[in-house]
Design an enzyme around this catalytic site. Sequence first.
Site, mmCIF file in Angstrom:
data_model
loop_
_atom_site.group_PDB
_atom_site.id
_atom_site.type_symbol
_atom_site.label_atom_id
_atom_site.label_comp_id
_atom_site.label_asym_id
_atom_site.label_seq_id
_atom_site.Cartn_x
_atom_site.Cartn_y
_atom_site.Cartn_z
ATOM 1 N N CYS A 199 9.793 1.170 4.024
ATOM 2 C CA CYS A 199 10.525 0.127 4.351
ATOM 3 C C CYS A 199 12.066 0.749 4.315
ATOM 4 O O CYS A 199 12.892 0.030 5.122
ATOM 5 C CB CYS A 199 10.526 -0.912 3.358
ATOM 6 S SG CYS A 199 11.436 -0.297 1.845
ATOM 7 N N GLU A 241 8.725 -4.451 13.660
ATOM 8 C CA GLU A 241 8.679 -3.125 12.556
ATOM 9 C C GLU A 241 7.380 -2.421 12.532
ATOM 10 O O GLU A 241 6.183 -3.175 12.702
ATOM 11 C CB GLU A 241 8.447 -3.675 11.213
ATOM 12 C CG GLU A 241 8.102 -2.709 10.257
ATOM 13 C CD GLU A 241 8.164 -3.338 8.457
ATOM 14 O OE1 GLU A 241 7.335 -4.296 8.457
ATOM 15 O OE2 GLU A 241 8.625 -2.751 7.699
ATOM 16 N N PHE A 282 0.917 -1.289 -0.104
ATOM 17 C CA PHE A 282 -0.032 0.007 -0.169
ATOM 18 C C PHE A 282 0.906 1.158 0.095
ATOM 19 O O PHE A 282 0.291 2.353 -0.293
ATOM 20 C CB PHE A 282 -0.901 0.049 1.213
ATOM 21 C CG PHE A 282 -0.375 0.243 2.421
ATOM 22 C CD1 PHE A 282 -0.102 1.731 2.790
ATOM 23 C CD2 PHE A 282 0.280 -0.638 3.412
ATOM 24 C CE1 PHE A 282 0.567 2.278 3.800
ATOM 25 C CE2 PHE A 282 0.974 0.009 4.662
ATOM 26 C CZ PHE A 282 0.916 1.272 4.717
ATOM 27 N N LYS A 323 -0.776 -7.018 -9.586
ATOM 28 C CA LYS A 323 -1.808 -6.926 -8.399
ATOM 29 C C LYS A 323 -1.326 -5.912 -7.336
ATOM 30 O O LYS A 323 -0.635 -6.155 -6.518
ATOM 31 C CB LYS A 323 -1.575 -8.454 -7.746
ATOM 32 C CG LYS A 323 -2.865 -9.056 -7.201
ATOM 33 C CD LYS A 323 -3.665 -8.151 -6.015
ATOM 34 C CE LYS A 323 -2.975 -8.361 -4.740
ATOM 35 N NZ LYS A 323 -3.168 -7.248 -3.565
ATOM 36 N N SER A 349 5.057 -7.022 3.473
ATOM 37 C CA SER A 349 5.699 -7.445 4.660
ATOM 38 C C SER A 349 6.251 -8.706 4.909
ATOM 39 O O SER A 349 6.305 -9.496 3.991
ATOM 40 C CB SER A 349 4.433 -7.481 5.626
ATOM 41 O OG SER A 349 3.642 -8.602 5.248
ATOM 42 N N GLU A 355 -4.792 -3.772 -2.036
ATOM 43 C CA GLU A 355 -6.123 -3.546 -2.114
ATOM 44 C C GLU A 355 -6.572 -2.208 -1.354
ATOM 45 O O GLU A 355 -7.767 -1.659 -1.254
ATOM 46 C CB GLU A 355 -7.093 -4.719 -1.425
ATOM 47 C CG GLU A 355 -7.032 -5.103 -0.087
ATOM 48 C CD GLU A 355 -5.449 -6.049 -0.024
ATOM 49 O OE1 GLU A 355 -4.587 -5.639 -0.701
ATOM 50 O OE2 GLU A 355 -5.455 -6.855 0.766
HETATM 51 P P1 NAD Z 1 1.204 -6.712 3.011
HETATM 52 O O1 NAD Z 1 2.430 -7.805 3.019
HETATM 53 O O2 NAD Z 1 0.123 -6.654 3.869
HETATM 54 O O3 NAD Z 1 0.681 -6.657 1.469
HETATM 55 C C1 NAD Z 1 1.433 -6.572 0.361
HETATM 56 C C2 NAD Z 1 0.554 -7.341 -0.894
HETATM 57 O O4 NAD Z 1 0.570 -8.895 -0.593
HETATM 58 C C3 NAD Z 1 -0.456 -6.604 -1.138
HETATM 59 O O5 NAD Z 1 -0.565 -6.558 -2.517
HETATM 60 C C4 NAD Z 1 -1.603 -7.484 -0.477
HETATM 61 O O6 NAD Z 1 -2.768 -7.726 -0.957
HETATM 62 C C5 NAD Z 1 -1.045 -8.984 -0.697
HETATM 63 N N1 NAD Z 1 -1.051 -10.084 0.319
HETATM 64 C C6 NAD Z 1 -1.669 -9.871 1.383
HETATM 65 N N2 NAD Z 1 -1.891 -11.127 2.065
HETATM 66 C C7 NAD Z 1 -1.473 -11.948 1.331
HETATM 67 C C8 NAD Z 1 -1.585 -13.306 1.387
HETATM 68 N N3 NAD Z 1 -2.074 -13.968 2.446
HETATM 69 N N4 NAD Z 1 -0.975 -14.020 0.273
HETATM 70 C C9 NAD Z 1 -0.586 -13.343 -0.974
HETATM 71 N N5 NAD Z 1 -0.690 -12.071 -1.134
HETATM 72 C C10 NAD Z 1 -1.118 -11.307 0.110
HETATM 73 O O7 NAD Z 1 2.047 -5.313 3.208
HETATM 74 P P2 NAD Z 1 1.523 -3.840 3.180
HETATM 75 O O8 NAD Z 1 0.870 -3.829 4.377
HETATM 76 O O9 NAD Z 1 0.759 -3.594 1.981
HETATM 77 O O10 NAD Z 1 2.915 -2.812 3.148
HETATM 78 C C11 NAD Z 1 3.717 -2.649 4.043
HETATM 79 C C12 NAD Z 1 4.879 -3.622 4.392
HETATM 80 O O11 NAD Z 1 5.819 -3.511 3.117
HETATM 81 C C13 NAD Z 1 5.850 -3.140 5.316
HETATM 82 O O12 NAD Z 1 6.247 -4.307 6.033
HETATM 83 C C14 NAD Z 1 6.865 -2.553 4.594
HETATM 84 O O13 NAD Z 1 8.361 -2.789 5.166
HETATM 85 C C15 NAD Z 1 6.957 -3.529 3.495
HETATM 86 N N6 NAD Z 1 7.772 -2.868 2.100
HETATM 87 C C16 NAD Z 1 9.020 -3.148 1.885
HETATM 88 C C17 NAD Z 1 9.673 -2.488 0.884
HETATM 89 C C18 NAD Z 1 11.053 -3.161 0.413
HETATM 90 O O14 NAD Z 1 11.469 -2.569 -0.442
HETATM 91 N N7 NAD Z 1 11.572 -4.087 1.134
HETATM 92 C C19 NAD Z 1 9.110 -1.442 -0.053
HETATM 93 C C20 NAD Z 1 7.900 -1.166 0.616
HETATM 94 C C21 NAD Z 1 7.093 -1.720 1.530
#
Ligand code: NAD
Length: 491
Positions: A287, A382, A155, A179, A232, A182
């Site tokens: 991140c 985090e 997000f 994808k 995450s 959401e």
């Molecule tokens: P998230 O892991 O909740 O969601 C990321 C994506 O995964 C979304 O598109 C979501 O719909 C999908 N998703 C969620 N549950 C899933 C499942 N069970 N199976 C498959 N797909 C699923 O992360 P978020 O809350 O949207 O973003 C924040 C996180 O992203 C933080 O932990 C942040 O550190 C990390 N992040 C990392 C980087 C990096 O470069 N390392 C960059 C940006 C954000």
Amino acid sequence: MTVMIPETVISCPNFINGAWVNGTEGHLAVVSPYSNQKIGDVSLPSSHQIQEALRSAQLAQADWGRTPLKERARVLFNFRNILLRDIDRIAHLKASESGKTFEEGKAGLMKGIEVLEYALSLQNSDTGGKLEVSRGVFCEYRRMPLGVVANITPFNFPAMVPLWTIPIALGLGNAYVWKPSEKTPLTSIEIVNALGEAGLPKGLMTVLHGGSETVNQIIEAPEVRAIGFVGSTKIARLVYTKATALGKRALCLGGAKNHIVLLPDATPELAGVGISDSFTGCAGQRCMAASVLLAVGTVDAHIGKIIERASSLQLGKDMGALITRAQRDFLVEAITRAEKSGAKVLLDGRRAKAPEGFEGGNWLGPTILDHVEPGSEAQTTELFGPVLSIVRCKDITHALSIQNTSEYGNACSVFTNSGALAERVIAGAKAGMVGVNVGVPVPREPFSFGGVAASKFGHGDITGEHALDFWSDVRKITVKWEKQNDSNWMS
Ligand code: NAD
């Protein structure tokens, strides 16, 4: 500039075979973190619609893969110019759905455009190699597209993170399936429309919405060869494990807990701005945000500068909102837990006032906790908000020993004027990206972005020169046209 929140609900369909298509599996609301008002309605695709989308992507890729790189680059060049033309409108939209300020929305797009410019440079720089390895025998590299590739995004950067991969993956001749989160799917409408206007043939960009069901079907689809993921650590690990078990290429970037080592010889003004901006930028939802300050020796003047800068920020103008009310509540509780376990609250964001007109939003001011215990929640977890935990350290060895215990390994910075001490951190930190007097050490193109440990699963990096081998196959070709009289053992 104040963010312009959409006044009417934006409908957000899926993009399949060059057309916007309403999903038939129900709807999700998109709400703005500024107000918690509904600003979008995203429709979820059925399994059949996903299948159809992937099939049309595969068909479209066959031609695109044979199109010369220079021709593909022309589309990307138009795409860049359209994004620059429309940057303000897109920045407002992405800020409305993610809680960023307008300026942060624009900065994320500029970083994405930098990746796009790098992809444009490939037509002149990624020329392969050819060498006569024996008399009359030539070896050559040729970069081949993979076919259909997918990317799942978080997000917090609705445009920048997708733009890390869209230009490189498309530029290398793949069809791209996206994808989006959401929580922030609306920006995808702008990106897709810009690609269409740029002249991208239909089927090469696909957008499928939803959560785990959509992601799982994409991973399992035989058409999809590679999976990029940013989100995450919990989900990154899950997606990586699932994709690689199916024999697919996967690069899954996870969460972070970034430490900054602050040494007494650092310039207080430089440290004050760099560290404050790092933990408060995007309301700490990056991140690359600093979340632990390893304060070595006497650095109270520096900490004073951090507090001065952070406390001057105005919510809604200089700092945005948190993605959900639940996330805001989680952070308030985490701060209270840290305080109860002995941390001293130097700056308390829990009392911050919501900006006028946005009282319904998810607001938390910058918060600084001092004397945080190593191993405690505030040092290890985090939190993903504007919270800086200060851990007092006796020397640099002590500071590095704490940093090294982190399960994550995205970024680590040091503030110092000593080259030798900076080198101790560069060499000794457990991190994929290290900064010296830089609070957010994001590498700029052509340097690659990526962490280590639980911040990244898979090999290579997501951007820059180390991304090329992930989004393509390198074919090795050996050619001989004539029999040589003096042929040797390898001819
Ligand atoms: P998230 O892991 O909740 O969601 C990321 C994506 O995964 C979304 O598109 C979501 O719909 C999908 N998703 C969620 N549950 C899933 C499942 N069970 N199976 C498959 N797909 C699923 O992360 P978020 O809350 O949207 O973003 C924040 C996180 O992203 C933080 O932990 C942040 O550190 C990390 N992040 C990392 C980087 C990096 O470069 N390392 C960059 C940006 C954000």
